[in-house]
Motif scaffolding. Structure first.
Motif, PDB file in Angstrom:
ATOM      1  N   TRP A 131       0.856  -1.198   0.000  1.00 10.93           N
ATOM      2  CA  TRP A 131       0.000   0.000   0.000  1.00 10.93           C
ATOM      3  C   TRP A 131       0.887   1.241   0.000  1.00 10.93           C
ATOM      4  CZ3 TRP A 131      -1.564   4.052   3.366  1.00 10.93           C
ATOM      5  CH2 TRP A 131      -2.873   4.510   3.211  1.00 10.93           C
ATOM      6  N   LEU A 151       1.400   5.095  -0.050  1.00  8.36           N
ATOM      7  CA  LEU A 151       0.926   6.474   0.112  1.00  8.36           C
ATOM      8  C   LEU A 151       2.127   7.416   0.316  1.00  8.36           C
ATOM      9  CD1 LEU A 151      -1.538   8.414   0.603  1.00  8.36           C
ATOM     10  CD2 LEU A 151      -1.315   7.880   3.028  1.00  8.36           C
ATOM     11  N   THR A 152       3.008   7.058   1.257  1.00  9.03           N
ATOM     12  CA  THR A 152       4.126   7.932   1.648  1.00  9.03           C
ATOM     13  C   THR A 152       5.118   8.130   0.504  1.00  9.03           C
ATOM     14  OG1 THR A 152       3.862   7.030   3.863  1.00  9.03           O
ATOM     15  CG2 THR A 152       5.904   8.221   3.428  1.00  9.03           C
ATOM     16  N   SER A 189       3.994  12.893   6.966  1.00  6.54           N
ATOM     17  CA  SER A 189       2.798  13.235   7.752  1.00  6.54           C
ATOM     18  C   SER A 189       1.787  14.030   6.920  1.00  6.54           C
ATOM     19  CB  SER A 189       3.204  14.060   8.979  1.00  6.54           C
ATOM     20  OG  SER A 189       4.044  13.303   9.803  1.00  6.54           O
ATOM     21  N   TRP A 219       9.140   3.864   1.920  1.00 10.43           N
ATOM     22  CA  TRP A 219       8.807   3.106   3.131  1.00 10.43           C
ATOM     23  C   TRP A 219       7.775   2.005   2.908  1.00 10.43           C
ATOM     24  CZ3 TRP A 219      12.023   2.943   6.775  1.00 10.43           C
ATOM     25  CH2 TRP A 219      12.699   4.072   7.229  1.00 10.43           C
ATOM     26  N   THR A 223       2.015   9.473  12.940  1.00  4.58           N
ATOM     27  CA  THR A 223       2.901   9.498  14.113  1.00  4.58           C
ATOM     28  C   THR A 223       2.057   9.777  15.358  1.00  4.58           C
ATOM     29  OG1 THR A 223       3.227  11.884  13.935  1.00  4.58           O
ATOM     30  CG2 THR A 223       4.773  10.488  12.714  1.00  4.58           C
ATOM     31  N   GLU A 246       2.239  12.325  17.167  1.00  5.46           N
ATOM     32  CA  GLU A 246       1.809  13.734  17.133  1.00  5.46           C
ATOM     33  C   GLU A 246       0.614  13.918  16.195  1.00  5.46           C
ATOM     34  OE1 GLU A 246       4.986  12.724  16.741  1.00  5.46           O
ATOM     35  OE2 GLU A 246       5.781  13.415  18.660  1.00  5.46           O
ATOM     36  N   PHE A 298      -2.763  21.379  12.343  1.00  3.76           N
ATOM     37  CA  PHE A 298      -1.683  20.672  11.654  1.00  3.76           C
ATOM     38  C   PHE A 298      -0.656  21.653  11.089  1.00  3.76           C
ATOM     39  CE2 PHE A 298      -5.364  17.943  11.537  1.00  3.76           C
ATOM     40  CZ  PHE A 298      -4.839  16.739  11.982  1.00  3.76           C
TER      41      PHE A 298
HETATM   42  C1  LIG Z   1       8.837   0.742   9.101  1.00  2.00           C
HETATM   43  C2  LIG Z   1       7.887   1.646   8.384  1.00  2.00           C
HETATM   44  C3  LIG Z   1       6.894   1.114   7.576  1.00  2.00           C
HETATM   45  C4  LIG Z   1       6.056   1.949   6.835  1.00  2.00           C
HETATM   46  N1  LIG Z   1       5.159   1.392   5.963  1.00  2.00           N
HETATM   47  C5  LIG Z   1       4.454   2.200   5.131  1.00  2.00           C
HETATM   48  C6  LIG Z   1       3.610   1.634   4.113  1.00  2.00           C
HETATM   49  O1  LIG Z   1       3.488   0.409   3.984  1.00  2.00           O
HETATM   50  N2  LIG Z   1       2.952   2.485   3.278  1.00  2.00           N
HETATM   51  C7  LIG Z   1       3.052   3.834   3.397  1.00  2.00           C
HETATM   52  O2  LIG Z   1       2.425   4.548   2.599  1.00  2.00           O
HETATM   53  N3  LIG Z   1       3.853   4.405   4.358  1.00  2.00           N
HETATM   54  C8  LIG Z   1       4.556   3.623   5.225  1.00  2.00           C
HETATM   55  N4  LIG Z   1       5.368   4.165   6.193  1.00  2.00           N
HETATM   56  C9  LIG Z   1       5.498   5.622   6.265  1.00  2.00           C
HETATM   57  C10 LIG Z   1       4.935   6.236   7.531  1.00  2.00           C
HETATM   58  O3  LIG Z   1       3.526   6.249   7.482  1.00  2.00           O
HETATM   59  C11 LIG Z   1       5.573   7.614   7.708  1.00  2.00           C
HETATM   60  O4  LIG Z   1       6.918   7.371   8.131  1.00  2.00           O
HETATM   61  C12 LIG Z   1       4.843   8.475   8.721  1.00  2.00           C
HETATM   62  O5  LIG Z   1       3.611   8.896   8.203  1.00  2.00           O
HETATM   63  C13 LIG Z   1       5.659   9.711   9.121  1.00  2.00           C
HETATM   64  O6  LIG Z   1       6.169  10.373   8.019  1.00  2.00           O
HETATM   65  P1  LIG Z   1       7.715  10.759   7.965  1.00  2.00           P
HETATM   66  O7  LIG Z   1       8.514   9.571   8.324  1.00  2.00           O
HETATM   67  O8  LIG Z   1       7.970  11.383   6.658  1.00  2.00           O
HETATM   68  O9  LIG Z   1       7.926  11.806   9.133  1.00  2.00           O
HETATM   69  P2  LIG Z   1       7.643  13.418   9.068  1.00  2.00           P
HETATM   70  O10 LIG Z   1       6.298  13.681   8.520  1.00  2.00           O
HETATM   71  O11 LIG Z   1       8.824  14.029   8.396  1.00  2.00           O
HETATM   72  O12 LIG Z   1       7.653  13.756  10.603  1.00  2.00           O
HETATM   73  C14 LIG Z   1       8.844  13.911  11.387  1.00  2.00           C
HETATM   74  C15 LIG Z   1       8.432  14.364  12.795  1.00  2.00           C
HETATM   75  O13 LIG Z   1       7.726  15.610  12.723  1.00  2.00           O
HETATM   76  C16 LIG Z   1       6.466  15.496  13.357  1.00  2.00           C
HETATM   77  N5  LIG Z   1       5.455  16.289  12.656  1.00  2.00           N
HETATM   78  C17 LIG Z   1       5.181  16.322  11.335  1.00  2.00           C
HETATM   79  N6  LIG Z   1       4.154  17.144  11.090  1.00  2.00           N
HETATM   80  C18 LIG Z   1       3.759  17.627  12.285  1.00  2.00           C
HETATM   81  C19 LIG Z   1       2.731  18.527  12.704  1.00  2.00           C
HETATM   82  N7  LIG Z   1       1.863  19.082  11.859  1.00  2.00           N
HETATM   83  N8  LIG Z   1       2.636  18.793  14.023  1.00  2.00           N
HETATM   84  C20 LIG Z   1       3.468  18.224  14.919  1.00  2.00           C
HETATM   85  N9  LIG Z   1       4.450  17.382  14.597  1.00  2.00           N
HETATM   86  C21 LIG Z   1       4.594  17.069  13.296  1.00  2.00           C
HETATM   87  C22 LIG Z   1       6.119  14.012  13.278  1.00  2.00           C
HETATM   88  O14 LIG Z   1       5.166  13.658  14.264  1.00  2.00           O
HETATM   89  C23 LIG Z   1       7.488  13.379  13.479  1.00  2.00           C
HETATM   90  O15 LIG Z   1       7.767  13.311  14.856  1.00  2.00           O
HETATM   91  C24 LIG Z   1       6.175   3.348   6.960  1.00  2.00           C
HETATM   92  C25 LIG Z   1       7.155   3.876   7.822  1.00  2.00           C
HETATM   93  C26 LIG Z   1       7.998   3.064   8.522  1.00  2.00           C
HETATM   94  C27 LIG Z   1       9.064   3.699   9.398  1.00  2.00           C
END
Ligand SMILES: Cc1cc2nc3c(=O)[nH]c(=O)nc-3n(C[C@H](O)[C@H](O)[C@H](O)COP(=O)(O)OP(=O)(O)OC[C@H]3O[C@@H](n4cnc5c(N)ncnc54)[C@H](O)[C@@H]3O)c2cc1C
Length: 440
Positions: A173, A175-176, A182, A206, A411, A413, A429
């Motif tokens: 799946w 999306l990211t 986020s 991811w 996350t 948050e 957000f």
């Molecule tokens: C092992 C693993 C498996 C995954 N599997 C999938 C998958 O199968 N399919 C898929 O689509 N995705 C997948 N993901 C992606 C996952 O959903 C994202 O890592 C997650 O949504 C966070 O995005 P990011 O890592 O880019 O962090 P960022 O969005 O860059 O966030 C970094 C930090 O900033 C904080 N932050 C961001 N925005 C805000 C805000 N508005 N207010 C306060 N704090 C904020 C976050 O909470 C976090 O602490 C996976 C991730 C991992 C690590």
């Protein structure tokens, strides 16, 4: 290429150091540390202190026992090795398929049509032994299959769901993206209309199971409407490239991939007709967050069960560790957390069944349960002393596996902000100072 003799010597020396220490192979952990049983022999369940089994109907209880048995017998003995190698144990897929949990609550199309509580408790039993296996099922079933079930056409459901339910085929799946985590609704991958279908271009990051998935559910922005649409991409589609993300510290068995889509053609019949905006994606996420909430419950149960046994086996100062007041308090704190987590997860399932669950309910459960689970496994890690950093005794692995779960599917948050928006009516957000006006 010429290799200098001195660098050849260096290579030989480092090879020797890697393969043995004073010429001897590494000892098996049960030989090196005979006093406590490693997690390859999984302990009986001791964490169901408030007898939650009573809350389950007979069918759910039977499924729970069946899943527990297979996980303890077939997965526990091999999980440390595969986690260390960061490889997927493909031979386990048919065993997971035979459990009849893939497809969860989906009715028809060869899917099991379980109650949400039955499906959630089954996932927690998988997670109790191995977080990675539970993530494999979660992505396949609660994200990819559910999207097809909720947003697919009748033909798509008939075509894809039966073999996915048997785990004869595997789904992922996507999306990211590298630039979009986020802030998922801002995704940049594009879908442009062409004769007979769509041309997809962009990147995903991811994506769990993507290195070997047969079916890839991909979200992309329609270049005409500027809205998010969903597509089913096949593994061998020309222009599709997936590379494995290396060096993870958690869920090491899960194969997460970077996906590159370069002019990937998707025929019209493989666009998901029910994904017409990000709201449609959010509907799937709200349901799958119920399931995600049960992974930390299961992981915490496994960590507790191991600690419970370990503390009775391991002796210091002439008595079992379990005899110390300080260790008992820690064990009780872990147990209390698990009882509370289970009750929140359970209530969430009941709200869902009654059609009363809101996105805020699901997000609060995911955020709060992962927070408590993080505390629980970290107490477990310290209870095991040095062995608390060895994957062989599960807790170190559980400790690491929880970190990505704390982050994915929203996350801590972001999930807090989803609930915060629901209870205050104010979306926060985006920092107010950077927007023209705070969005309500
Ligand atoms: C092992 C693993 C498996 C995954 N599997 C999938 C998958 O199968 N399919 C898929 O689509 N995705 C997948 N993901 C992606 C996952 O959903 C994202 O890592 C997650 O949504 C966070 O995005 P990011 O890592 O880019 O962090 P960022 O969005 O860059 O966030 C970094 C930090 O900033 C904080 N932050 C961001 N925005 C805000 C805000 N508005 N207010 C306060 N704090 C904020 C976050 O909470 C976090 O602490 C996976 C991730 C991992 C690590």
């Amino acid at each position: 290429m010429t290799v200098s003799s001195s660098s050849q010597n260096q290579d030989d020396i480092s090879k020797n150091y890697k393969s043995s220490y004073f010429g001897l192979p590494a000892l098996d952990v049960s030989v090196a540390f005979p006093q406590a049983t490693p997690a390859s022999v999984f302990p009986p369940n001791a964490s169901d202190y408030y007898q939650f089994d009573d809350l389950l109907n007979l069918e759910e209880q039977t499924l729970r026992r069946k899943v527990r048995e297979v996980m303890e017998k077939d997965v526990a003995p091999i999980m440390t090795e595969y986690w260390e190698k960061a490889e997927f144990p493909f031979h386990v897929i048919p065993k997971l398929g035979a459990l009849g949990v893939a497809g969860g609550t989906i009715k028809g199309y060869g899917c099991p049509g379980l109650s949400i509580a039955g499906s959630a408790v089954a996932l927690s039993e998988i997670a109790r032994v191995d977080g990675s296996c539970s993530t494999f099922i979660l992505v396949h079933s609660s994200l990819a299959m559910l999207t097809i079930a909720l947003c697919g056409s009748e033909e798509q459901k008939q075509k894809f769901l039966p073999s996915l339910a048997q785990l004869q085929t595997v789904a992922c799946w996507g999306l990211t993206e590298p630039d979009i985590g986020s802030d998922a609704s801002s995704l940049k991958t594009t879908a442009s209309k062409v004769s007979g279908g769509w041309m997809l271009n962009g990147r995903k990051r991811w994506i769990g199971n993507s290195t070997f998935a047969d079916v890839l559910v991909i979200f992309a922005r329609n270049t005409t409407t500027n809205q998010i649409n969903g597509f089913i991409v096949k593994k061998d589609a020309p222009g599709l490239r997936v590379t494995k993300i290396e060096n993870k510290i958690g869920l090491r068995i899960v194969q997460n991939g970077d996906i590159l889509l370069q002019n990937v053609f998707v025929p019209d019949e493989e666009r998901l007709p029910g994904v017409n905006s990000f709201q449609d994606t959010s509907k799937v996420l709200a349901v799958s967050r119920v399931m995600v909430s049960w992974q930390p419950i299961g992981i915490s149960m496994g960590a507790y069960d191991i600690c419970h046994r370990y503390l009775k086996e391991r002796k210091q100062f002439g008595v079992p560790l379990a005899a110390f007041q300080l260790t008992q308090e820690k064990l009780v704190r872990m147990l209390g957390n698990i009882q509370a987590m289970f009750m929140v997860g359970w209530r969430l399932c009941k709200l869902y069944e009654k059609g009363k669950m809101t996105p805020g309910h699901a997000s609060l459960a995911k955020a709060w349960i992962t927070l408590r689970a993080r505390e629980t496994v970290s107490i477990g890690r310290e209870l095991l002393g040095g062995n608390g950093i060895l994957a062989d005794f599960l807790v170190a692995k559980a400790f690491c596996d929880l970190e990505p779960i704390y982050t994915y599917e929203g996350t801590y948050e972001i999930n807090s902000l989803v609930t915060g928006r629901e209870i205050t009516g104010i979306a926060s957000f985006k920092p107010a100072a950077l927007t023209k006006r705070s969005r309500l």
